[in-house]
Design a protein around this motif. Structure first.
Motif, PDB file in Angstrom:
ATOM      1  N   TYR A   1     -27.151  -7.523 -40.610  1.00 52.51           N
ATOM      2  CA  TYR A   1     -26.174  -6.608 -40.020  1.00 52.51           C
ATOM      3  C   TYR A   1     -25.627  -5.599 -41.031  1.00 52.51           C
ATOM      4  O   TYR A   1     -25.124  -4.550 -40.652  1.00 52.51           O
ATOM      5  N   GLY A   2     -25.704  -5.901 -42.327  1.00 53.70           N
ATOM      6  CA  GLY A   2     -25.166  -4.983 -43.315  1.00 53.70           C
ATOM      7  C   GLY A   2     -23.657  -4.834 -43.177  1.00 53.70           C
ATOM      8  O   GLY A   2     -22.965  -5.747 -42.741  1.00 53.70           O
ATOM      9  N   PHE A   3     -23.163  -3.647 -43.521  1.00 52.38           N
ATOM     10  CA  PHE A   3     -21.721  -3.377 -43.459  1.00 52.38           C
ATOM     11  C   PHE A   3     -21.390  -2.800 -42.090  1.00 52.38           C
ATOM     12  O   PHE A   3     -20.822  -1.707 -41.969  1.00 52.38           O
ATOM     13  N   LEU A   4     -21.731  -3.543 -41.053  1.00 51.50           N
ATOM     14  CA  LEU A   4     -21.564  -3.093 -39.682  1.00 51.50           C
ATOM     15  C   LEU A   4     -20.097  -2.820 -39.387  1.00 51.50           C
ATOM     16  O   LEU A   4     -19.236  -3.640 -39.659  1.00 51.50           O
ATOM     17  N   GLY A   5     -19.817  -1.671 -38.816  1.00 53.23           N
ATOM     18  CA  GLY A   5     -18.452  -1.288 -38.509  1.00 53.23           C
ATOM     19  C   GLY A   5     -17.829  -0.407 -39.571  1.00 53.23           C
ATOM     20  O   GLY A   5     -16.752   0.153 -39.376  1.00 53.23           O
TER      21      GLY A   5
ATOM     22  N   PHE B   1     -27.526  -4.901 -31.179  1.00 45.98           N
ATOM     23  CA  PHE B   1     -28.031  -3.609 -31.647  1.00 45.98           C
ATOM     24  C   PHE B   1     -27.163  -2.501 -31.047  1.00 45.98           C
ATOM     25  O   PHE B   1     -27.042  -2.397 -29.826  1.00 45.98           O
ATOM     26  N   TRP B   2     -26.597  -1.672 -31.916  1.00 43.72           N
ATOM     27  CA  TRP B   2     -25.681  -0.620 -31.473  1.00 43.72           C
ATOM     28  C   TRP B   2     -26.459   0.566 -30.909  1.00 43.72           C
ATOM     29  O   TRP B   2     -27.370   1.092 -31.528  1.00 43.72           O
ATOM     30  N   VAL B   3     -26.051   0.982 -29.682  1.00 50.59           N
ATOM     31  CA  VAL B   3     -26.684   2.128 -29.033  1.00 50.59           C
ATOM     32  C   VAL B   3     -25.588   3.054 -28.510  1.00 50.59           C
ATOM     33  O   VAL B   3     -24.941   2.760 -27.496  1.00 50.59           O
ATOM     34  N   LYS B   4     -25.356   4.122 -29.232  1.00 49.94           N
ATOM     35  CA  LYS B   4     -24.404   5.176 -28.864  1.00 49.94           C
ATOM     36  C   LYS B   4     -22.957   4.697 -28.820  1.00 49.94           C
ATOM     37  O   LYS B   4     -22.139   5.093 -29.627  1.00 49.94           O
ATOM     38  N   ASP B   5     -22.599   3.877 -27.841  1.00 48.41           N
ATOM     39  CA  ASP B   5     -21.200   3.474 -27.684  1.00 48.41           C
ATOM     40  C   ASP B   5     -21.040   2.019 -27.258  1.00 48.41           C
ATOM     41  O   ASP B   5     -19.971   1.608 -26.831  1.00 48.41           O
ATOM     42  N   HIS B   6     -22.113   1.251 -27.372  1.00 52.92           N
ATOM     43  CA  HIS B   6     -22.046  -0.160 -26.976  1.00 52.92           C
ATOM     44  C   HIS B   6     -23.172  -0.937 -27.649  1.00 52.92           C
ATOM     45  O   HIS B   6     -24.088  -0.352 -28.224  1.00 52.92           O
TER      46      HIS B   6
ATOM     47  N   SER C   1     -17.320  -4.219 -33.189  1.00 51.42           N
ATOM     48  CA  SER C   1     -18.072  -5.268 -33.889  1.00 51.42           C
ATOM     49  C   SER C   1     -17.446  -6.638 -33.698  1.00 51.42           C
ATOM     50  O   SER C   1     -18.082  -7.661 -33.970  1.00 51.42           O
ATOM     51  N   ALA C   2     -16.213  -6.669 -33.208  1.00 49.32           N
ATOM     52  CA  ALA C   2     -15.542  -7.953 -32.985  1.00 49.32           C
ATOM     53  C   ALA C   2     -16.167  -8.733 -31.830  1.00 49.32           C
ATOM     54  O   ALA C   2     -15.912  -9.930 -31.688  1.00 49.32           O
ATOM     55  N   VAL C   3     -16.985  -8.078 -31.016  1.00 57.63           N
ATOM     56  CA  VAL C   3     -17.600  -8.782 -29.880  1.00 57.63           C
ATOM     57  C   VAL C   3     -18.746  -9.690 -30.342  1.00 57.63           C
ATOM     58  O   VAL C   3     -19.188 -10.550 -29.585  1.00 57.63           O
TER      59      VAL C   3
END
Length: 247
Positions: free
Chosen positions: A165-169, A93-98, A150-152
């Motif tokens: 995830y949808g079109f994440l990134g 889950f993306w939060v601000k910068d990580h 998103s590569a992580v």
């Protein structure tokens, strides 16, 4: 006359050279860095950690919730697939910068409009935000995930939950958090690349409970006895079939 003219020209050349030298000296003096005496210049401090997200700063909600996955879609929208809920896994889950990496029960799907209904990212997002914040949820992030970040996500995880995830990134990802006294509920929404759907995920954190164990000696003996008995019965049945054929 010629000698006088030559003398004047030579004097002018010397004067021009002196003036040029003087101008150059003045320029160098004006651009030179001032000397620091008696003090030591402070060094530049290293950049502060940009991961400012603090989960303990999110207020705990005790507002009533129904059954997992808790939220239904607005009128005119539907889940595209009948995906099974994962009993225990990790999602990103993306939060601000990580990425935060909670573990627990996961619901995921792709949201589309029903037949006869026009799809709208804005309408879907506004509806979900309204119902999530209504039970004490907080929008903790609304940003586009950098492509290299998103590569992580491990490939197997990305493939398994690709609908969620949808079109994440490549699209703006919105993340919500509902903090409860005994668990956290994460919700993430990301539009897809077709302009007519979005991926969403809901994760409820639960503690891991190991269910694997060592096989006890008496269970091994029981299993061997059972298999041996079955093999003996199978052998008797085979012998009976052979005898019937001989008759």
């Amino acid at each position: 006359m010629y000698l006088r003219t030559l003398t004047i020209a030579a004097s002018a050349s010397v004067l021009f050279a002196c003036n040029s030298s003087k101008k150059q000296s003045n320029t160098e003096d004006s651009t030179a860095s001032p000397q620091v005496t008696g003090t030591t210049q402070a060094t530049t401090a290293p950049p502060a950690d940009t991961k400012t997200f603090d989960i303990t700063a999110i207020p705990v909600s005790d507002k009533p919730l129904g059954a997992f996955p808790y939220f239904s879609l607005p009128d005119g929208y539907q889940n595209f697939s009948n995906n099974k809920v994962s009993d225990f896994d990790v999602a990103f889950f993306w939060v601000k910068d990580h990425f935060e990496r909670p573990e627990g029960k996961i619901f995921y799907n792709r949201v589309t409009a029903k037949e006869g209904k026009s799809y709208s990212d804005l309408e879907l997002a506004r509806n979900l935000e309204e119902v999530i914040t209504g039970v004490g949820g907080v929008k903790v992030s609304e940003a586009k995930v950098p492509g290299d970040s998103s590569a992580v996500i491990p490939e197997n995880n990305k493939l398994k939950y690709i609908q969620g995830y949808g079109f994440l990134g490549n699209a703006v990802t919105t993340t919500f958090l509902i903090r409860r006294a005994d668990r956290n509920i994460w919700v993430q929404l990301t539009p897809t690349d077709d302009g007519a759907s979005a991926g969403w995920m809901i994760l409820e954190t639960i503690p891991f409970k190991a269910t694997a164990s060592l096989i006890k000696a008496d269970e091994i003996k029981k299993e061997l006895d059972t298999k041996g008995h079955n093999s003996s019965e199978a052998g008797k049945a085979k012998n009976r079939r052979v005898e019937i054929l001989k008759i």
